[in-house]
Design a protein around this motif. Structure first.
Motif, mmCIF file in Angstrom:
data_model
loop_
_atom_site.group_PDB
_atom_site.id
_atom_site.type_symbol
_atom_site.label_atom_id
_atom_site.label_comp_id
_atom_site.label_asym_id
_atom_site.label_seq_id
_atom_site.Cartn_x
_atom_site.Cartn_y
_atom_site.Cartn_z
ATOM 1 N N UNK A 70 73.922 23.769 60.613
ATOM 2 C CA UNK A 70 74.784 24.849 60.306
ATOM 3 C C UNK A 70 74.333 26.293 60.823
ATOM 4 N N UNK A 71 72.938 26.508 60.640
ATOM 5 C CA UNK A 71 72.433 27.711 61.102
ATOM 6 C C UNK A 71 72.457 27.687 62.706
ATOM 7 N N UNK A 72 72.169 26.523 63.233
ATOM 8 C CA UNK A 72 71.988 26.641 64.702
ATOM 9 C C UNK A 72 73.386 26.864 65.241
ATOM 10 N N UNK A 73 74.475 26.255 64.760
ATOM 11 C CA UNK A 73 75.865 26.633 65.166
ATOM 12 C C UNK A 73 76.137 28.042 64.841
ATOM 13 N N UNK A 74 75.719 28.568 63.976
ATOM 14 C CA UNK A 74 76.163 29.728 63.534
ATOM 15 C C UNK A 74 75.491 30.934 64.481
ATOM 16 N N UNK A 75 74.238 30.654 65.068
ATOM 17 C CA UNK A 75 73.475 31.478 65.867
ATOM 18 C C UNK A 75 74.285 31.368 67.401
ATOM 19 N N UNK A 76 74.572 30.029 67.561
ATOM 20 C CA UNK A 76 75.386 29.723 69.103
ATOM 21 C C UNK A 76 76.844 30.492 68.963
ATOM 22 N N UNK A 77 77.504 30.407 67.757
ATOM 23 C CA UNK A 77 78.722 31.233 67.627
ATOM 24 C C UNK A 77 78.627 32.768 67.907
ATOM 25 N N UNK A 78 77.706 33.088 67.258
ATOM 26 C CA UNK A 78 77.421 34.753 67.634
ATOM 27 C C UNK A 78 76.970 34.991 68.983
ATOM 28 N N UNK A 79 75.927 34.249 69.492
ATOM 29 C CA UNK A 79 75.434 34.598 70.932
ATOM 30 C C UNK A 79 76.700 34.228 71.831
ATOM 31 N N UNK A 80 77.641 33.205 71.597
ATOM 32 C CA UNK A 80 78.540 33.016 72.470
ATOM 33 C C UNK A 80 79.457 34.157 72.699
ATOM 34 N N UNK A 81 79.588 34.929 71.834
ATOM 35 C CA UNK A 81 80.640 36.160 71.924
ATOM 36 C C UNK A 81 79.996 37.061 72.817
ATOM 37 N N UNK B 220 74.584 35.250 56.797
ATOM 38 C CA UNK B 220 73.564 36.051 55.974
ATOM 39 C C UNK B 220 74.040 37.488 56.214
ATOM 40 N N UNK B 221 73.916 38.214 55.213
ATOM 41 C CA UNK B 221 74.218 39.599 55.453
ATOM 42 C C UNK B 221 73.205 40.469 56.620
ATOM 43 N N UNK B 222 72.159 39.958 56.471
ATOM 44 C CA UNK B 222 70.826 40.508 57.305
ATOM 45 C C UNK B 222 71.317 40.228 58.872
ATOM 46 N N UNK B 223 72.281 39.047 59.261
ATOM 47 C CA UNK B 223 72.441 39.010 60.531
ATOM 48 C C UNK B 223 73.318 39.822 61.113
ATOM 49 N N UNK B 224 74.241 40.679 60.036
ATOM 50 C CA UNK B 224 74.960 41.570 60.822
ATOM 51 C C UNK B 224 74.176 42.687 61.676
ATOM 52 N N UNK B 225 73.179 43.051 61.074
ATOM 53 C CA UNK B 225 72.357 44.207 61.861
ATOM 54 C C UNK B 225 71.770 43.274 63.293
ATOM 55 N N UNK B 226 71.386 42.111 63.390
ATOM 56 C CA UNK B 226 71.070 41.549 64.496
ATOM 57 C C UNK B 226 72.326 41.402 65.474
ATOM 58 N N UNK B 227 73.506 41.072 65.059
ATOM 59 C CA UNK B 227 74.525 41.002 65.848
ATOM 60 C C UNK B 227 75.032 42.246 66.464
#
Length: 266
Positions: free
Chosen positions: A19-30, A126-133
């Motif tokens: 699930x975490x891997x897919x989440x990273x791909x989802x954000x990176x895909x955008x 995770x909330x912290x991922x918003x900053x990374x995005x």
């Protein structure tokens, strides 16, 4: 490779959360799609955004199946549903529209935006991922605007035939707004205490480049957008004084460069 090493690799692979891997791909895909569309006339033509729409919709389906949509929340669900209803209405309007193809294209664009929103909602595990995005968005702005500036400073690098810098998006207001958005993010990152010092320095160092790109677009609306962005950033940032100081410093460093560039002919 020894049996112990193979065992460690297997354990590491099992430790990866799908699930975490897919989440990273989802954000990176955008982010990847944003850069790709920027260099395809800003995604103006259906031959460009149509492919991106299909790719993001497929990625959305994968992310939804993997995560079960458990991170949407009711607000995210309402927002996504609204986009879906709008796309359905636009598709239905092909039955009575004078030009059904235009209604179809509009529906496709709506689905593209809906897919991007859904990937963002599903990907932010995770909330912290918003900053990374947001950091990824700053990188996208720097790459696209930086390419435009390079095209103006080095003729022949890109297709820049207009007086107002518009390459690679094909429209100076679009490039200008992207530069304004990038400057706002750069100042925000550069003045956030929770971010490592080296990252803050890199973010602020991008400000002159983005400001130069904004100047070359001669987009008045983008300057207005920047003023509102910085004002809201100062008003709502946790450290208002630090944000104000960082904004002033970024402006002070950029001003001589902008003054020199503005005095040049052509």
């Amino acid at each position: 490779m020894t049996a112990a090493a193979i065992g460690r690799l297997g354990a590491s692979a099992r430790a990866v959360d799908p699930k975490m891997a897919v989440a990273v791909v989802a954000l990176g895909g955008q982010l990847v799609a944003s850069v790709a569309l920027a260099f395809r006339s800003g995604g103006f033509f259906v031959s460009s955004w149509g492919i991106a729409c299909i790719a993001l919709l497929a990625l959305t389906a994968l992310a939804a199946m993997t995560t079960g949509g458990s991170f949407c929340g009711w607000m995210g669900g309402v927002a996504i549903s609204g986009w879906a209803v709008l796309a359905a209405w636009q598709g239905l309007s092909m039955l009575w529209a004078d030009d059904p193809s235009r209604a179809r294209d509009t529906m496709g664009l709506t689905l593209l935006y809906a897919a991007a929103l859904t990937l963002g909602v599903l990907g932010l595990r995770r909330t912290a991922w918003l900053g990374r995005l947001a950091g990824g968005a700053l990188a996208v702005a720097a790459v696209v605007v930086g390419a435009g500036v390079a095209a103006r400073l080095r003729p022949g690098f890109g297709d820049d035939p207009t007086a107002q810098l518009s390459w690679p998006t094909g429209y100076w207001n679009a490039l200008g707004v992207l530069a304004a958005f990038g400057i706002t993010l750069a100042v925000g990152f550069g003045t956030a205490k929770s971010i490592p010092t080296i990252v803050r320095g890199v973010a602020l160092a991008l400000t002159p480049l983005l400001a130069l790109g904004l100047l070359m677009t001669l987009s008045r609306g983008s300057f207005v957008a920047l003023s509102f962005g910085i004002a809201f950033l100062i008003a709502f940032a946790p450290g208002r004084l630090e944000t104000l100081t960082g904004g002033i410093l970024a402006l002070a460093v950029s001003t001589p460069l902008l003054g020199y560039a503005n005095a040049q002919h052509g």
